[in-house]
Design a protein around this motif. Structure first.
Motif, PDB file in Angstrom:
ATOM      1  N   GLU A  19       0.847  -1.188   0.000  1.00 22.99           N
ATOM      2  CA  GLU A  19       0.000   0.000   0.000  1.00 22.99           C
ATOM      3  C   GLU A  19       0.884   1.240   0.000  1.00 22.99           C
ATOM      4  OE1 GLU A  19      -3.868   1.839   2.399  1.00 22.99           O
ATOM      5  OE2 GLU A  19      -2.662   0.233   3.299  1.00 22.99           O
ATOM      6  N   TRP A  20       0.706   2.082  -1.007  1.00 24.70           N
ATOM      7  CA  TRP A  20       1.527   3.278  -1.109  1.00 24.70           C
ATOM      8  C   TRP A  20       1.252   4.208   0.066  1.00 24.70           C
ATOM      9  CZ3 TRP A  20       5.253   2.561  -4.294  1.00 24.70           C
ATOM     10  CH2 TRP A  20       5.067   1.822  -5.451  1.00 24.70           C
ATOM     11  N   PRO A  21       2.303   4.793   0.645  1.00 21.39           N
ATOM     12  CA  PRO A  21       2.109   5.715   1.777  1.00 21.39           C
ATOM     13  C   PRO A  21       1.318   6.944   1.348  1.00 21.39           C
ATOM     14  CG  PRO A  21       4.386   5.766   1.012  1.00 21.39           C
ATOM     15  CD  PRO A  21       3.730   4.623   0.304  1.00 21.39           C
ATOM     16  N   LYS A  22       0.748   7.623   2.331  1.00 20.43           N
ATOM     17  CA  LYS A  22      -0.141   8.748   2.055  1.00 20.43           C
ATOM     18  C   LYS A  22       0.569   9.877   1.317  1.00 20.43           C
ATOM     19  CE  LYS A  22      -3.556  11.762   4.292  1.00 20.43           C
ATOM     20  NZ  LYS A  22      -3.128  12.962   3.567  1.00 20.43           N
ATOM     21  N   PHE A  23       1.845  10.128   1.629  1.00 22.18           N
ATOM     22  CA  PHE A  23       2.520  11.245   0.968  1.00 22.18           C
ATOM     23  C   PHE A  23       2.753  10.968  -0.518  1.00 22.18           C
ATOM     24  CE2 PHE A  23       6.021   8.596   2.480  1.00 22.18           C
ATOM     25  CZ  PHE A  23       6.899   8.582   1.404  1.00 22.18           C
ATOM     26  N   ILE A  24       2.698   9.701  -0.918  1.00 23.13           N
ATOM     27  CA  ILE A  24       2.759   9.367  -2.339  1.00 23.13           C
ATOM     28  C   ILE A  24       1.371   9.516  -2.958  1.00 23.13           C
ATOM     29  CG2 ILE A  24       3.103   7.482  -3.989  1.00 23.13           C
ATOM     30  CD1 ILE A  24       5.700   8.653  -3.051  1.00 23.13           C
ATOM     31  N   ASP A  26      -0.947  11.443  -2.012  1.00 20.14           N
ATOM     32  CA  ASP A  26      -1.289  12.870  -2.077  1.00 20.14           C
ATOM     33  C   ASP A  26      -0.692  13.553  -3.304  1.00 20.14           C
ATOM     34  OD1 ASP A  26      -2.712  12.656   0.253  1.00 20.14           O
ATOM     35  OD2 ASP A  26      -1.121  13.420   1.546  1.00 20.14           O
ATOM     36  N   ARG A  27       0.328  12.951  -3.910  1.00 22.90           N
ATOM     37  CA  ARG A  27       0.957  13.522  -5.103  1.00 22.90           C
ATOM     38  C   ARG A  27       0.356  12.973  -6.400  1.00 22.90           C
ATOM     39  NH1 ARG A  27       4.826  13.731  -1.165  1.00 22.90           N
ATOM     40  NH2 ARG A  27       6.380  15.413  -1.283  1.00 22.90           N
ATOM     41  N   LEU A  28      -0.653  12.115  -6.281  1.00 17.81           N
ATOM     42  CA  LEU A  28      -1.255  11.480  -7.455  1.00 17.81           C
ATOM     43  C   LEU A  28      -2.094  12.491  -8.239  1.00 17.81           C
ATOM     44  CD1 LEU A  28      -1.552   8.711  -8.871  1.00 17.81           C
ATOM     45  CD2 LEU A  28      -3.634   8.368  -7.523  1.00 17.81           C
ATOM     46  N   VAL A  29      -1.954  12.477  -9.558  1.00 18.12           N
ATOM     47  CA  VAL A  29      -2.727  13.362 -10.422  1.00 18.12           C
ATOM     48  C   VAL A  29      -4.163  12.855 -10.504  1.00 18.12           C
ATOM     49  CG1 VAL A  29      -2.978  14.298 -12.748  1.00 18.12           C
ATOM     50  CG2 VAL A  29      -0.691  13.965 -11.777  1.00 18.12           C
ATOM     51  N   THR A  30      -5.097  13.685 -10.095  1.00 16.48           N
ATOM     52  CA  THR A  30      -6.519  13.375 -10.169  1.00 16.48           C
ATOM     53  C   THR A  30      -7.265  14.618 -10.621  1.00 16.48           C
ATOM     54  OG1 THR A  30      -6.933  13.995  -7.857  1.00 16.48           O
ATOM     55  CG2 THR A  30      -6.295  11.703  -8.281  1.00 16.48           C
ATOM     56  N   SER A  31      -8.574  14.474 -10.814  1.00 17.67           N
ATOM     57  CA  SER A  31      -9.373  15.643 -11.190  1.00 17.67           C
ATOM     58  C   SER A  31      -9.392  16.676 -10.069  1.00 17.67           C
ATOM     59  CB  SER A  31     -10.804  15.207 -11.522  1.00 17.67           C
ATOM     60  OG  SER A  31     -11.393  14.507 -10.428  1.00 17.67           O
ATOM     61  N   GLY A  36      -0.676  17.374  -9.470  1.00 13.76           N
ATOM     62  CA  GLY A  36       0.116  16.305  -8.875  1.00 13.76           C
ATOM     63  C   GLY A  36       1.323  15.960  -9.726  1.00 13.76           C
ATOM     64  N   THR A  37       2.288  15.284  -9.128  1.00 12.09           N
ATOM     65  CA  THR A  37       3.534  14.966  -9.834  1.00 12.09           C
ATOM     66  C   THR A  37       3.667  13.480 -10.165  1.00 12.09           C
ATOM     67  OG1 THR A  37       4.681  14.706  -7.701  1.00 12.09           O
ATOM     68  CG2 THR A  37       4.738  16.887  -8.754  1.00 12.09           C
ATOM     69  N   ALA A 161      13.927   2.712  -2.296  1.00 16.82           N
ATOM     70  CA  ALA A 161      14.516   3.040  -3.596  1.00 16.82           C
ATOM     71  C   ALA A 161      13.428   3.364  -4.616  1.00 16.82           C
ATOM     72  CB  ALA A 161      15.377   1.871  -4.088  1.00 16.82           C
ATOM     73  N   VAL A 162      12.355   2.579  -4.620  1.00 11.22           N
ATOM     74  CA  VAL A 162      11.257   2.819  -5.559  1.00 11.22           C
ATOM     75  C   VAL A 162      10.550   4.131  -5.238  1.00 11.22           C
ATOM     76  CG1 VAL A 162       9.037   1.938  -6.364  1.00 11.22           C
ATOM     77  CG2 VAL A 162      10.944   0.362  -6.027  1.00 11.22           C
ATOM     78  N   ILE A 163      10.337   4.409  -3.971  1.00  7.79           N
ATOM     79  CA  ILE A 163       9.683   5.656  -3.585  1.00  7.79           C
ATOM     80  C   ILE A 163      10.553   6.860  -3.950  1.00  7.79           C
ATOM     81  CG2 ILE A 163       8.990   7.048  -1.587  1.00  7.79           C
ATOM     82  CD1 ILE A 163       7.832   4.559  -0.343  1.00  7.79           C
ATOM     83  N   ASP A 164      11.859   6.748  -3.762  1.00  6.89           N
ATOM     84  CA  ASP A 164      12.752   7.841  -4.166  1.00  6.89           C
ATOM     85  C   ASP A 164      12.651   8.101  -5.669  1.00  6.89           C
ATOM     86  OD1 ASP A 164      13.599   8.292  -1.611  1.00  6.89           O
ATOM     87  OD2 ASP A 164      15.512   7.245  -1.811  1.00  6.89           O
ATOM     88  N   ALA A 165      12.531   7.023  -6.448  1.00  8.61           N
ATOM     89  CA  ALA A 165      12.378   7.190  -7.895  1.00  8.61           C
ATOM     90  C   ALA A 165      11.061   7.877  -8.227  1.00  8.61           C
ATOM     91  CB  ALA A 165      12.461   5.833  -8.588  1.00  8.61           C
ATOM     92  N   LEU A 166       9.996   7.537  -7.493  1.00 10.83           N
ATOM     93  CA  LEU A 166       8.711   8.207  -7.704  1.00 10.83           C
ATOM     94  C   LEU A 166       8.805   9.694  -7.384  1.00 10.83           C
ATOM     95  CD1 LEU A 166       6.263   5.554  -6.195  1.00 10.83           C
ATOM     96  CD2 LEU A 166       6.380   6.268  -8.590  1.00 10.83           C
ATOM     97  N   LEU A 167       9.679  10.041  -6.452  1.00  8.40           N
ATOM     98  CA  LEU A 167       9.880  11.445  -6.083  1.00  8.40           C
ATOM     99  C   LEU A 167      10.971  12.105  -6.925  1.00  8.40           C
ATOM    100  CD1 LEU A 167       9.703  11.074  -2.192  1.00  8.40           C
ATOM    101  CD2 LEU A 167       7.884  11.787  -3.760  1.00  8.40           C
ATOM    102  N   ARG A 168      11.491  11.355  -7.902  1.00  7.80           N
ATOM    103  CA  ARG A 168      12.543  11.837  -8.806  1.00  7.80           C
ATOM    104  C   ARG A 168      13.815  12.235  -8.054  1.00  7.80           C
ATOM    105  NH1 ARG A 168       9.620  15.790 -13.131  1.00  7.80           N
ATOM    106  NH2 ARG A 168       8.378  16.481 -11.348  1.00  7.80           N
TER     107      ARG A 168
END
Length: 257
Positions: A19-24, A26-31, A36-37, A161-168
């Motif tokens: 389950e992706w953490p909330k801070f990820i 919260d960055r999801l692109v939605t309507s 979001g990033t 490592a995967v989360i860092d990549a999601l955060l660029r």
């Protein structure tokens, strides 16, 4: 040879979820969050990397060709191409894909599977309110009863490592390289897998290779495919090519008048 499980795991189906953490989230692109990033396709791509990590940690896939499927077309084409023309999230994740493949020494293949055809992955990616026991019981009609599933959990190092990549963020290669356990000793000899005839290249059809076409289907999921005897025959799906190349023209470059 039969695929060998690693120590701590059996030769049975493996399930996992994260389950992706909330801070990820919260960055999801939605309507409601157009600025979001992270897109849904980015999360699908990250999940594809964790899926390969699950396979590498539970089975010895060195010098093997492995097939993973997704119902997200953006993710599929990124995985097949292995690169992207932007510096956004997919570029950071695809770099990790290459590092992971080189470290664990496997050959990845990627294909499409419609969402309704894979109810197991659909439930595992959504029903986080269910404990593992309840989850597996709810999926009982899709799972083989004689081969109960074993659960794999991703390590914190790889998840970070995967989360860092999601955060660029820059990810040191060593942060992704979790050394797997040794292969479990073989207890018995299995029958050899049938010999398969492969195309000369992903774009060429060999003269004796029969290539099928797999299309979207709402009933593509078959529980019998999870049993050990069915695995060798299902390898035929790996023969599906990614496309075809037209015959080259006899003259290269612009023609002179």
């Amino acid at each position: 040879d039969s695929l060998q499980n690693r120590e701590g795991y059996d030769h049975r189906p493996v399930v996992w979820r994260f389950e992706w953490p909330k801070f990820i989230v919260d960055r999801l692109v939605t309507s409601q969050n157009p600025n979001g990033t992270i897109t849904n396709s980015d999360l699908e791509l990250a999940g594809g990397l964790l899926h390969l990590e699950a396979l590498a940690q539970t089975f010895d896939i060195r010098e093997r060709t492995v097939l993973s499927k997704t119902d997200n077309l953006n993710t599929l084409f990124w995985q097949r191409k292995g690169s992207t023309t932007t510096d956004r999230v997919p570029a950071h994740l695809l770099r990790l894909f290459g590092i992971h493949q080189r470290y664990h020494r496997y050959v990845p293949r990627h294909d499409y599977l419609s969402g309704p055809s894979n109810p197991i992955a659909d439930a595992l990616s959504r029903d986080f309110h269910l404990a593992w026991k309840e989850m597996l019981e709810s999926l009982g009609e899709y799972l083989p009863r004689k081969q109960p599933c074993q659960v794999w959990e991703p390590s914190k190092m790889v998840v970070d490592a995967v989360i860092d990549a999601l955060l660029r963020k820059p990810v040191p290669p060593t942060k992704l390289l979790a050394e797997p356990a040794q292969p479990a000793p073989r207890l018995a000899c299995f029958d050899e897998a049938p010999t398969l005839e492969w195309a000369d290249s992903p774009f060429a059809k060999g003269s004796r290779t029969k290539l099928g076409v797999f299309t979207k289907s709402s009933d593509e999921f078959h529980k019998s495919d999870l049993t050990k005897p069915s695995i060798p025959s299902s390898l035929g799906k790996l023969k599906v090519t990614y496309g075809s190349i037209k015959r080259r023209p006899p003259i290269w470059g612009p023609s002179s008048g």
